[in-house]
Design an enzyme around this catalytic site. Structure first.
Site, PDB file in Angstrom:
ATOM      1  N   HIS A 182       0.763  -0.289 -10.258  1.00  0.00           N
ATOM      2  CA  HIS A 182      -0.141  -1.129  -9.454  1.00  0.00           C
ATOM      3  C   HIS A 182      -0.479  -2.424 -10.191  1.00  0.00           C
ATOM      4  O   HIS A 182      -1.648  -2.790 -10.351  1.00  0.00           O
ATOM      5  CB  HIS A 182      -1.416  -0.376  -9.085  1.00  0.00           C
ATOM      6  CG  HIS A 182      -2.033  -0.879  -7.811  1.00  0.00           C
ATOM      7  ND1 HIS A 182      -2.619  -0.057  -6.883  1.00  0.00           N
ATOM      8  CD2 HIS A 182      -2.136  -2.142  -7.309  1.00  0.00           C
ATOM      9  CE1 HIS A 182      -3.077  -0.770  -5.862  1.00  0.00           C
ATOM     10  NE2 HIS A 182      -2.789  -2.048  -6.108  1.00  0.00           N
TER      11      HIS A 182
ATOM     12  N   ARG B 243       0.845  -1.185   0.000  1.00  0.00           N
ATOM     13  CA  ARG B 243       0.000   0.000   0.000  1.00  0.00           C
ATOM     14  C   ARG B 243       0.887   1.243   0.000  1.00  0.00           C
ATOM     15  O   ARG B 243       1.904   1.289   0.706  1.00  0.00           O
ATOM     16  CB  ARG B 243      -0.916   0.012   1.228  1.00  0.00           C
ATOM     17  CG  ARG B 243      -1.990  -1.072   1.205  1.00  0.00           C
ATOM     18  CD  ARG B 243      -3.041  -0.754   0.145  1.00  0.00           C
ATOM     19  NE  ARG B 243      -4.044  -1.800  -0.006  1.00  0.00           N
ATOM     20  CZ  ARG B 243      -4.008  -2.748  -0.934  1.00  0.00           C
ATOM     21  NH1 ARG B 243      -2.997  -2.794  -1.780  1.00  0.00           N
ATOM     22  NH2 ARG B 243      -4.972  -3.641  -1.032  1.00  0.00           N
TER      23      ARG B 243
END
Length: 311
Positions: A274, A226
């Site tokens: 990502h 994250r």
């Protein structure tokens, strides 16, 4: 009895998931009506992505569970209208394998110094002999399903792997630590650090000026977890000073990463968009179908989110 399953994700995802979900539900023996639209009061289950249009769960009075398509739930866990059980995407074989491949690939890239030759095609003969894996300690922060799988894969290649989690764990092939003292110990010996923690108030900025300074000079960081796990200013300072050798970053506080962000142009930073691990429809559909089967059989759901812990 037919169960009504609402697919609540971005419209473009429906084409990818419709057939795998229907096939998985049929294989699980579930007679289901799967659609992208229902009257809220007749919905039994919601297959959910936090970036969908469904943000108010109040009208879904019959809904038995919200089944998240993502491993991360930080964008929905605090929703006060969500009173139904919320289940994370865990034990998805495709998601796990994708993460293992990304982590192992970039760990080997950092370990072997591949960039020296990939970006050094200028006629200069650069001699570099990396240490063997046994001489390159790796620390993984976060020992959930993904951290465990990545740690064991790296240990299988010969890397000495230390894992850290908030609560103590026992995992074959991994030295497991926990607590504040354990975090310091895990960082002090790590030449490569992999971040696989969830986003919670306790994990935000876990790599900051103080903890980055605990790492040995030249340590490398991989963050497929994250974006909030890293204090960006502190990391940039550590890279500029040379204390951190390189950072491979796949997740960010704002995505897509703004075009003017200093990470893009930094010679010691690799940005990936990502992609470390994405949910694969075929394997994710089986996880979803199993939870619906459990719900209909009166069995406990798998991977229910602890609202207090945040994951």
């Amino acid at each position: 009895m037919t169960v009504n399953v609402l697919f609540a994700a971005r419209a473009e995802k429906w084409e990818d998931y419709e057939d795998p979900l229907n096939a998985a539900l049929e294989a699980a023996g579930i007679e289901a009506d799967l659609r992208t639209e229902f009257s809220p009061e007749v919905v039994d289950y919601i297959v959910y992505a936090p970036n969908s249009d469904v943000q108010d769960f109040t009208p879904y009075t019959r809904c038995k569970a919200v089944l998240n398509l993502w491993a991360g739930v930080e964008n929905v866990v605090g929703n006060d209208t969500l009173t139904q059980p919320l289940c994370r995407m865990v034990d998805d074989e495709g998601l796990t394998q994708g993460m293992v491949e990304w982590v192992v690939g970039h760990t080997l890239r950092m370990h072997l110094g591949m960039d020296l030759h990939i970006h050094g095609q200028d006629g200069k003969w650069r001699s570099y002999s990396p240490p063997v894996a046994q001489e390159r300690p790796v620390t993984i922060l976060g020992l959930g399903a993904l951290g465990r799988a990545c740690g064991q894969a790296l240990a299988g290649l010969g890397f000495p792997v230390t894992g850290w989690s908030r609560t103590q764990k026992q995992i074959d092939g991994i030295r497991c630590l926990s607590g504040d003292a354990g975090l310091a110990e895990a960082l002090q010996g790590a030449q490569i650090v992999v971040l696989l923690l969830p986003h919670t108030p306790e994990t935000e900025n876990i790599l900051n000026g103080e903890t980055l300074a605990m790492l040995p000079r030249g340590a490398m960081i991989l963050n497929p977890g994250r974006g909030t796990l890293i204090d960006d200013s502190a990391l940039l300072a550590a890279l500029e000073e040379g204390h951190i050798g390189h950072a491979v970053l796949d997740t960010f506080r704002k995505e897509p990463l703004p075009v003017m962000h200093p990470y893009w142009a930094h010679e010691k930073v690799t940005v990936t968009p990502h992609i470390a691990s994405t949910t694969r429809p075929d394997t994710a559909a089986r996880v979803i179908a199993e939870n619906i089967r459990r719900g209909e059989a009166g069995e406990p759901f798998l991977h229910v989110v602890d609202r207090d812990a945040g994951y």
